[in-house]
Design an enzyme around this catalytic site. Sequence first.
Site, PDB file in Angstrom:
ATOM      1  N   TYR A  52       5.771  50.471  61.387  1.00 24.43           N
ATOM      2  CA  TYR A  52       6.022  49.091  60.940  1.00 24.43           C
ATOM      3  C   TYR A  52       4.784  48.230  61.211  1.00 24.43           C
ATOM      4  O   TYR A  52       4.287  47.531  60.335  1.00 24.43           O
ATOM      5  CB  TYR A  52       7.236  48.542  61.702  1.00 24.43           C
ATOM      6  CG  TYR A  52       7.605  47.113  61.379  1.00 24.43           C
ATOM      7  CD1 TYR A  52       8.103  46.759  60.130  1.00 24.43           C
ATOM      8  CD2 TYR A  52       7.491  46.106  62.350  1.00 24.43           C
ATOM      9  CE1 TYR A  52       8.478  45.451  59.843  1.00 24.43           C
ATOM     10  CE2 TYR A  52       7.871  44.797  62.075  1.00 24.43           C
ATOM     11  CZ  TYR A  52       8.360  44.477  60.818  1.00 24.43           C
ATOM     12  OH  TYR A  52       8.729  43.184  60.543  1.00 24.43           O
ATOM     13  N   GLY A  97      13.306  40.774  48.054  1.00 23.99           N
ATOM     14  CA  GLY A  97      14.108  41.049  49.255  1.00 23.99           C
ATOM     15  C   GLY A  97      14.967  39.854  49.625  1.00 23.99           C
ATOM     16  O   GLY A  97      15.237  39.589  50.806  1.00 23.99           O
ATOM     17  N   LEU A 123      18.077  39.137  49.487  1.00 26.04           N
ATOM     18  CA  LEU A 123      19.427  39.258  50.060  1.00 26.04           C
ATOM     19  C   LEU A 123      19.405  39.618  51.537  1.00 26.04           C
ATOM     20  O   LEU A 123      20.447  39.863  52.142  1.00 26.04           O
ATOM     21  CB  LEU A 123      20.239  40.307  49.283  1.00 26.04           C
ATOM     22  CG  LEU A 123      20.457  39.994  47.800  1.00 26.04           C
ATOM     23  CD1 LEU A 123      21.323  41.061  47.150  1.00 26.04           C
ATOM     24  CD2 LEU A 123      21.104  38.624  47.620  1.00 26.04           C
TER      25      LEU A 123
HETATM   26  P1  NAD Z   1      16.031  42.435  55.806  1.00 26.15           P
HETATM   27  O1  NAD Z   1      15.974  43.887  56.132  1.00 26.15           O
HETATM   28  O2  NAD Z   1      17.184  41.638  56.295  1.00 26.15           O
HETATM   29  O3  NAD Z   1      15.935  42.250  54.226  1.00 26.15           O
HETATM   30  C1  NAD Z   1      15.018  42.947  53.441  1.00 26.15           C
HETATM   31  C2  NAD Z   1      15.547  42.993  52.029  1.00 26.15           C
HETATM   32  O4  NAD Z   1      14.594  43.726  51.237  1.00 26.15           O
HETATM   33  C3  NAD Z   1      16.911  43.698  51.879  1.00 26.15           C
HETATM   34  O5  NAD Z   1      17.840  42.853  51.228  1.00 26.15           O
HETATM   35  C4  NAD Z   1      16.585  44.938  51.028  1.00 26.15           C
HETATM   36  O6  NAD Z   1      17.623  45.267  50.107  1.00 26.15           O
HETATM   37  C5  NAD Z   1      15.331  44.483  50.295  1.00 26.15           C
HETATM   38  N1  NAD Z   1      14.501  45.599  49.828  1.00 26.15           N
HETATM   39  C6  NAD Z   1      14.180  46.740  50.474  1.00 26.15           C
HETATM   40  N2  NAD Z   1      13.402  47.525  49.693  1.00 26.15           N
HETATM   41  C7  NAD Z   1      13.211  46.852  48.535  1.00 26.15           C
HETATM   42  C8  NAD Z   1      12.499  47.126  47.345  1.00 26.15           C
HETATM   43  N3  NAD Z   1      11.839  48.278  47.181  1.00 26.15           N
HETATM   44  N4  NAD Z   1      12.508  46.212  46.361  1.00 26.15           N
HETATM   45  C9  NAD Z   1      13.187  45.049  46.506  1.00 26.15           C
HETATM   46  N5  NAD Z   1      13.901  44.727  47.611  1.00 26.15           N
HETATM   47  C10 NAD Z   1      13.906  45.624  48.618  1.00 26.15           C
HETATM   48  O7  NAD Z   1      14.646  41.790  56.298  1.00 26.15           O
HETATM   49  P2  NAD Z   1      14.355  40.288  56.762  1.00 26.15           P
HETATM   50  O8  NAD Z   1      14.736  40.183  58.186  1.00 26.15           O
HETATM   51  O9  NAD Z   1      14.898  39.336  55.791  1.00 26.15           O
HETATM   52  O10 NAD Z   1      12.758  40.305  56.736  1.00 26.15           O
HETATM   53  C11 NAD Z   1      12.019  39.944  55.601  1.00 26.15           C
HETATM   54  C12 NAD Z   1      10.541  40.121  55.898  1.00 26.15           C
HETATM   55  O11 NAD Z   1      10.195  39.399  57.088  1.00 26.15           O
HETATM   56  C13 NAD Z   1      10.119  41.570  56.153  1.00 26.15           C
HETATM   57  O12 NAD Z   1       8.825  41.777  55.623  1.00 26.15           O
HETATM   58  C14 NAD Z   1      10.062  41.668  57.658  1.00 26.15           C
HETATM   59  O13 NAD Z   1       9.160  42.660  58.074  1.00 26.15           O
HETATM   60  C15 NAD Z   1       9.582  40.279  58.032  1.00 26.15           C
HETATM   61  N6  NAD Z   1       9.955  39.909  59.390  1.00 26.15           N
HETATM   62  C16 NAD Z   1      11.269  39.696  59.721  1.00 26.15           C
HETATM   63  C17 NAD Z   1      11.598  39.355  61.021  1.00 26.15           C
HETATM   64  C18 NAD Z   1      13.042  39.102  61.445  1.00 26.15           C
HETATM   65  O14 NAD Z   1      13.305  38.880  62.626  1.00 26.15           O
HETATM   66  N7  NAD Z   1      13.990  39.084  60.529  1.00 26.15           N
HETATM   67  C19 NAD Z   1      10.588  39.218  61.992  1.00 26.15           C
HETATM   68  C20 NAD Z   1       9.271  39.473  61.621  1.00 26.15           C
HETATM   69  C21 NAD Z   1       8.961  39.786  60.307  1.00 26.15           C
END
Ligand code: NAD
Length: 316
Positions: free
Chosen positions: A142, A8, A10
């Site tokens: 989630y 993930g 990107l």
């Molecule tokens: P995001 O949605 O910006 O990025 C997720 C990435 O995962 C995307 O680029 C998508 O293309 C990729 N993806 C989706 N399905 C996939 C698959 N089957 N195989 C490979 N890649 C896949 O998310 P983020 O904000 O970067 O968050 C990353 C992690 O951190 C997640 O687990 C999220 O739950 C956790 N998180 C994020 C936040 C936040 O504020 N950003 C807060 C708490 C937890």
Amino acid sequence: MGNILVTGALGQIGSELVPALRAEYGRDRVIATDLKVLPPTGAEALAPYDHLDCTDPHQLHEAVRRHDVSTIYHLAALLSASAEAAPQFAWTVNMSSLYNVLEVARGYGCQVFFPSSIGAFGPDTPRDMTPQVTVQRPTTIYGVTKVSGELLCDYYASRFGVDTRGLRLPGLVSYAAAPGGGTTDYAVEMFCHAVRYGQYTCFLAPDTRLDMAYMPDAVDGMMRLMATDAGKLRYRNAYNITAMSVTPEEIAAAIRAHMPGFEIDYEIDPVRQAIADSWPRSLDDSAARADWGWSPKFDLHAMARDMLLRLGEKMK
Ligand code: NAD
């Protein structure tokens, strides 16, 4: 020591974690992967980059073997608002990908980073100074995947000796990449709209208090946790971390300190408001501070100053 694979990569976090890991460990040692297929021009700038769907165990296994991977930062997931719109798909993506990552880590002896979330708590959890160990009965799909993920990480650590480590991340604010469908996206949008239009319509109520952190602190936290001596870690599911506990109107006021003309109004989205109302207002992150030195540098005002500066440069 082998190489580092980021799933993930990107997304909002990966866009800043990958460059930070490459600066620390060397470009060739950090393999960025994502479901998205890059256009040929973009691929060179991000190399080494692999297209990887981590719900497919064979693709994951092959990538770990081929790149001699010893550490996996598993970021791929559907975030809270996107997950609520497609709960069955969210379960498949979030749980099967983590299961695959843990299985491949068991086979190859990899260390694993798993990002949990403030969404792993629910309405029965104490909402102020939410303890490290407390009730976790989330009411969103989630959150259900995050609690299940925490338990699975704990299980793989105790049952198979996999070196799992995790953080319960708060809402993350950043300028490099757009947020990916979470309930705290409004915080990033507010800064972007302030710079671009001088105005923002917020989808959460003005007094909705939630934990946040600025991305450089979050990235530093992930890397610091992963570099800590295993013996110092009391928790293998995920550590609470936070840098500030803020409301939309407080963020707007911090923006107005630099842009006095900034205007905000509110059109509440009932789905995301209900999600936010089921989450903690402030986390107790003392275990993270004690065990591995979590120590964020940015409070709300330092973050607002930096965000407005960086976005101003980016949008020139
Ligand atoms: P995001 O949605 O910006 O990025 C997720 C990435 O995962 C995307 O680029 C998508 O293309 C990729 N993806 C989706 N399905 C996939 C698959 N089957 N195989 C490979 N890649 C896949 O998310 P983020 O904000 O970067 O968050 C990353 C992690 O951190 C997640 O687990 C999220 O739950 C956790 N998180 C994020 C936040 C936040 O504020 N950003 C807060 C708490 C937890």
